[in-house]
Design an enzyme around this catalytic site. Structure first.
Site, short mmCIF file in Angstrom:
data_model
loop_
_atom_site.label_atom_id
_atom_site.label_comp_id
_atom_site.label_asym_id
_atom_site.label_seq_id
_atom_site.Cartn_x
_atom_site.Cartn_y
_atom_site.Cartn_z
N ALA A 63 0.83 -1.27 -0.10
CA ALA A 63 0.07 0.07 -0.16
C ALA A 63 0.82 1.34 -0.04
CB ALA A 63 -0.65 0.04 1.30
N LYS A 64 2.29 1.09 0.32
CA LYS A 64 3.19 2.47 0.32
C LYS A 64 2.50 3.56 1.08
CE LYS A 64 5.54 0.67 -3.86
NZ LYS A 64 4.57 -0.41 -4.19
N ARG A 65 1.96 3.32 2.50
CA ARG A 65 1.48 4.35 3.05
C ARG A 65 2.66 5.20 3.56
NH1 ARG A 65 -2.54 3.35 0.06
NH2 ARG A 65 -4.71 2.66 1.09
#
Length: 283
Positions: free
Chosen positions: A101-103
């Site tokens: 998700a590369k949050r």
């Protein structure tokens, strides 16, 4: 993750999974072009069937499976419902789930992301989450804290292989490159686990990077995309990972998925790749 009686960190679970199944991590990326190639609708129904066949093909073969969240998210609530099912099914298959998700955010917003992906009981809870440190590694404190509290893991973007990343990630300062600073900060957090304990905080480093950061003191896992069709080789993995090689997950997605929709064909590709990217403790 906890069961009320014992605590097993993500680092320890990953160590056991890699010993049992090797170093290959396969992505579930229901890209619109792949959905179309498989004869599926570019909608949540197609994503569900795509994911079902993918899990049937390799859910029991690899230590970790990485759903690419964007390709679920683009279908709204229906896509997220499928993602919840996929994350639960990965557990049932005996693999570890890595939500790609590369949050990355700050303060209460990052805390919200941490609760969504890392809190026990959340419908989106995964074994590990990819996060972006480029608002500062300390901006991810809520995620580090939630991962620790719930025995989950993080993979922090450090030195990615996309060409747009070079100017930022390879920029240098008094402490070396920006990417090296990220790796070192993650390593410091793993050191708190105690000497010899498998760290639960990893980094993402691409297999095609010519001048990668040093991973000697990371004491945690590495997620390494970029092999196969993107040009990276097993020798590149060894060169970049160094002493982190036994804790490295080599990520392959479209090379496997393009052999679908036939489950047997995907399974055969995964078996071959698993042998190529299996690194013994002594390698």
């Amino acid at each position: 993750m906890t069961d009320g009686t014992s605590r097993v960190s993500f680092g320890a679970r990953l160590h056991g999974a890699v010993r049992a199944r090797g170093n290959l991590c396969v992505g579930i990326d229901p890209h619109p072009a792949l959905l179309d190639a498989w004869g599926l609708g570019v909608n949540a129904v197609g994503v569900r069937e795509f994911s079902r066949r993918s899990l049937e093909a390799f859910g029991d073969l690899v230590p970790a499976i990485k759903p690419q969240v964007a390709f679920f998210e683009e279908h709204g609530s229906g896509g997220f419902a499928v993602l919840e099912e996929v994350l639960a099914s990965i557990v049932e298959a005996g693999a570890l789930s890595i939500a790609d998700a590369k949050r990355g955010d700050i303060g209460s917003t990052m805390a919200g992301y941490a609760r969504a992906w890392l809190a026990e009981g959340s419908p989106l809870a995964c074994d590990a989450l990819t996060v972006s440190p480029y608002l500062g590694v300390a901006s991810l404190d809520a995620a580090f804290d939630a991962a620790t509290a719930n025995d989950r893991g993080l993979f922090v973007l450090a030195r990615t292989s996309n060409p747009e990343a070079v100017g930022l990630q390879a920029a240098t300062g008094p402490s070396g490159t920006v990417a090296q600073m990220v790796v070192d900060e993650v390593g410091h957090r793993n050191a708190a686990s105690g000497p010899g304990a498998p760290g639960s905080f990893g980094v993402v480093v691409g297999a095609t990077v010519a001048e990668p950061p040093r991973l000697d003191d990371l004491s945690g896992p590495v997620l390494m995309p970029g092999v196969g069709e993107q040009g990276g080789t097993a020798e590149d993995v060894r060169r970049i990972a160094g002493p982190a090689l036994p804790r490295t997950l080599v990520n392959v997605s479209r090379h496997v998925l393009r052999s679908g929709p036939d489950v047997g064909a995907m399974r055969a590709v995964v078996r071959d790749l698993a042998e190529t990217y299996r690194f013994a403790e002594s390698d």
